[in-house]
Scaffold this active site. Structure first.
Site, PDB file in Angstrom:
ATOM      1  N   SER A  63       0.824  -1.199   0.000  1.00 17.19           N
ATOM      2  CA  SER A  63       0.000   0.000   0.000  1.00 17.19           C
ATOM      3  C   SER A  63       0.870   1.267   0.000  1.00 17.19           C
ATOM      4  O   SER A  63       1.717   1.427  -0.876  1.00 17.19           O
ATOM      5  CB  SER A  63      -0.967  -0.064   1.189  1.00 17.19           C
ATOM      6  N   ASP A  65      -9.103  -5.743  -4.790  1.00 17.30           N
ATOM      7  CA  ASP A  65      -8.763  -4.620  -3.912  1.00 17.30           C
ATOM      8  C   ASP A  65      -9.754  -3.484  -4.170  1.00 17.30           C
ATOM      9  O   ASP A  65      -9.885  -3.010  -5.292  1.00 17.30           O
ATOM     10  CB  ASP A  65      -7.327  -4.170  -4.220  1.00 17.30           C
ATOM     11  N   HIS A 115      -7.431  -5.860  -0.306  1.00 16.21           N
ATOM     12  CA  HIS A 115      -6.270  -4.988  -0.112  1.00 16.21           C
ATOM     13  C   HIS A 115      -5.278  -5.555   0.897  1.00 16.21           C
ATOM     14  O   HIS A 115      -4.161  -5.058   1.002  1.00 16.21           O
ATOM     15  CB  HIS A 115      -6.740  -3.596   0.343  1.00 16.21           C
TER      16      HIS A 115
END
Length: 263
Positions: free
Chosen positions: A85, A213, A241
Site C-alpha cells: 500500500s 482490492d 487490499h
C-alpha cells in the site's frame, strides 16, 4: 547454489495506519523454509509508542526505521524489499538511498512512483479519483505548525468494506484493535525532488496485483504499472487490499518465486 546462499533476507514494510504486526502470518511461512525475515515498524507505527504521527512532518522521517535498518546491513548483504500500500513510497525512498543493498523491490498493491514526476504524483492521481464518500468516514486532521500535515485514521466501515472485505473476520478485529493514525504526506512528497533512474529506477521491481482490492482498485494498480513499467507482474485472484491476511500462503509462495528469479 549452496544452501547458505539460497537463504534470503526479506524486509517487509507495512502500509498506512498499520504496523509490522500485519505480517504475522507471512513471516513464519518464510522462516519455516529457512529465510530471514524482518518486519519493520515505521515511525509512529505499530509498537513505536515514542511518537505519534503528528510528530512526523516528512515521509523521510516516517521511513527512518527502514533506512536505518538498511544502513546497518553489511556491505555485501542484499535484501528482498516488500512494500504494501503506502509502503511503496517508503520503498522508493529506500531504493533511492540504497539501490546496491536491494536485490528486488516488491510493490504489493502499493503506490509506485515514477522518475518523471513528483513523488506525490501517483497519490495525487489516486486522490483525484477517490470521492470523499468512498473513505466511509475515515478521519482526516491537519497537523504541524503550518497545518501542512494531514493525519488519517481509517474508519471501521472503510476497514471492513474497503480493505478487509475478503479477509478473515479475526484479522479485521486485530486491525481494528491495533490501528493507529497515519499520513500520506502528500504536501511533503510534492516538494521532494523526483526519484532518479540511477537510484530508485535502477532496482528491479515486481508488482503484485490484488484483483479484488477496493482501496486501490485493479485499474489503478495497472495504471501505475503502465506509468512506470516493472520487470514482472504477478496477480492474486479473489484477494482484497490485505493479501497477507486474505491469502498468506499464496503470498509467501510468490515471495519465494520472486527471490528465486531475481536473487
Amino acid at each position: 547454489m549452496s544452501e547458505e546462499k539460497r537463504k534470503q533476507h526479506f524486509v517487509l514494510v507495512h502500509g498506512s495506519c498499520h504496523g509490522a504486526w500485519c505480517w504475522y502470518k507471512v513471516k513464519p511461512l518464510l522462516e519455516a523454509v529457512g529465510h530471514r525475515v524482518t518486519a519493520v515498524d515505521l515511525a509512529a507505527s505499530g509498537i513505536d509508542t515514542t511518537r505519534s504521527i503528528t510528530d512526523i512532518p516528512t515521509c523521510e522521517q516516517y521511513s527512518e526505521p527502514l533506512t536505518k535498518l538498511l544502513t546497518s546491513l553489511p556491505n555485501d548483504e542484499k535484501v528482498v524489499l516488500v512494500g504494501h500500500s503506502f509502503g511503496g513510497l517508503n520503498l522508493a525512498i529506500a531504493m533511492e538511498k540504497f539501490p546496491e543493498k536491494i536485490s528486488v523491490a516488491v510493490f504489493l498493491t502499493a503506490f509506485m512512483p515514477d522518475t518523471e514526476h513528483s513523488p506525490s504524483f501517483v497519490l495525487d492521481k489516486f486522490g483525484s479519483n477517490m470521492p470523499q464518500e468512498a473513505w466511509m468516514g475515515t478521519e482526516f486532521e491537519p497537523y504541524g505548525s503550518d497545518n501542512s500535515g494531514l493525519s488519517m485514521f481509517f474508519s471501521p466501515d472503510f476497514m471492513k468494506l474497503g480493505l478487509y472485505q475478503l479477509s478473515p473476520v479475526e484479522d479485521l478485529e486485530l486491525g481494528l484493535l491495533l490501528m493507529r493514525p497515519g499520513s500520506l504526506f502528500i504536501n511533503d512528497l510534492s516538494k521532494m525532488k523526483n526519484f532518479s533512474d540511477e537510484g530508485y529506477g535502477s532496482v528491479p521491481r515486481v508488482f503484485i496485483v490484488c484483483k479484488e482490492d477496493k482501496a486501490i482498485p485493479e485499474e489503478r494498480q495497472r495504471w501505475m504499472i503502465d506509468n512506470f513499467p516493472v520487470n514482472l507482474v504477478m496477480e492474486m485472484e479473489e484477494t482484497d487490499h490485505m493479501p497477507m491476511f486474505c491469502k498468506p500462503q499464496q503470498l509467501s509462495d510468490y515471495f519465494l518465486k520472486i527471490a528465486d528469479k531475481f536473487v
